[in-house]
Design a protein around this motif. Structure first.
Motif, PDB file in Angstrom:
ATOM      1  N   SER A  44       0.850  -1.189   0.000  1.00  0.00           N
ATOM      2  CA  SER A  44       0.000   0.000   0.000  1.00  0.00           C
ATOM      3  C   SER A  44       0.893   1.248   0.000  1.00  0.00           C
ATOM      4  O   SER A  44       0.982   1.961   0.996  1.00  0.00           O
ATOM      5  N   PRO A  45       1.557   1.515  -1.143  1.00  0.00           N
ATOM      6  CA  PRO A  45       2.515   2.628  -1.173  1.00  0.00           C
ATOM      7  C   PRO A  45       1.840   3.987  -1.220  1.00  0.00           C
ATOM      8  O   PRO A  45       0.666   4.109  -1.583  1.00  0.00           O
ATOM      9  N   TYR A  82       7.298  -2.934  -8.697  1.00  0.00           N
ATOM     10  CA  TYR A  82       6.156  -2.119  -8.303  1.00  0.00           C
ATOM     11  C   TYR A  82       6.024  -0.870  -9.160  1.00  0.00           C
ATOM     12  O   TYR A  82       4.912  -0.410  -9.419  1.00  0.00           O
ATOM     13  N   PHE A  83       7.146  -0.344  -9.646  1.00  0.00           N
ATOM     14  CA  PHE A  83       7.100   0.782 -10.579  1.00  0.00           C
ATOM     15  C   PHE A  83       6.375   0.361 -11.856  1.00  0.00           C
ATOM     16  O   PHE A  83       5.534   1.088 -12.382  1.00  0.00           O
ATOM     17  N   ALA A 132       3.317   2.040  -9.339  1.00  0.00           N
ATOM     18  CA  ALA A 132       3.815   2.828  -8.207  1.00  0.00           C
ATOM     19  C   ALA A 132       4.769   3.889  -8.749  1.00  0.00           C
ATOM     20  O   ALA A 132       5.637   3.593  -9.569  1.00  0.00           O
ATOM     21  N   LYS A 133       4.608   5.122  -8.309  1.00  0.00           N
ATOM     22  CA  LYS A 133       5.467   6.201  -8.781  1.00  0.00           C
ATOM     23  C   LYS A 133       6.647   6.362  -7.830  1.00  0.00           C
ATOM     24  O   LYS A 133       6.479   6.359  -6.607  1.00  0.00           O
ATOM     25  N   LYS A 193      15.777   0.876 -15.746  1.00  0.00           N
ATOM     26  CA  LYS A 193      14.957   1.879 -16.439  1.00  0.00           C
ATOM     27  C   LYS A 193      14.006   2.604 -15.475  1.00  0.00           C
ATOM     28  O   LYS A 193      12.833   2.832 -15.777  1.00  0.00           O
ATOM     29  N   LEU A 194      14.533   2.960 -14.320  1.00  0.00           N
ATOM     30  CA  LEU A 194      13.779   3.739 -13.341  1.00  0.00           C
ATOM     31  C   LEU A 194      14.138   5.213 -13.506  1.00  0.00           C
ATOM     32  O   LEU A 194      15.223   5.537 -14.001  1.00  0.00           O
TER      33      LEU A 194
END
Length: 126
Positions: free
Chosen positions: A52-53, A84-85, A89-90, A116-117
């Motif tokens: 739950s980010p 998660y990205f 998720a940002k 690739k973040l």
């Protein structure tokens, strides 16, 4: 869930993962005798967090030195962040390096190109 705070030692970095503002910092030398013990705590905490980010999470990595054993676990941490990205998720990764520390800078570039973040490189002038 509570913040994750680990005090810096001569062999392990400080960890300050603040839930309220979703700013997660790791800073210092990473040469633990047993990197599995040290980094599993962090990875387990991140798994719970990503259930739950917050809307946006900032990761700040400021390493003085990373041994090969630690690098493997940091790579695992980036794999988790990437998972998660990719699911929406940002996050932003801030990678700090001293102006004359090509090894840490290149390691950050390696992580950026591999995962690739969204990375922001921050040069620390000494």
């Amino acid at each position: 869930m509570e913040d994750l705070i680990i005090t810096k030692t001569t062999k392990t970095p400080a960890v300050n993962f603040n839930l309220k503002n979703a700013v997660f910092r790791i800073e210092g030398r990473s040469i633990p005798e047993n990197p599995d013990d040290f980094y599993t705590v962090i990875t387990d905490w991140l798994l719970s967090y990503f259930a739950s980010p917050k809307e946006h999470t900032e990761f700040h990595f400021q390493f003085e030195y990373i041994n090969s054993g630690s690098s493997k676990f940091i790579m695992n941490m980036f794999q988790l962040i990437k998972k998660y990205f990719s699911e929406g998720a940002k996050c932003t990764v801030h990678w700090y390096y001293e102006e004359d520390d090509e090894n840490i800078h290149e390691l950050g570039q390696h992580y950026q190109s591999t995962f690739k973040l969204p990375f922001r490189f921050v040069e620390i002038l000494i």
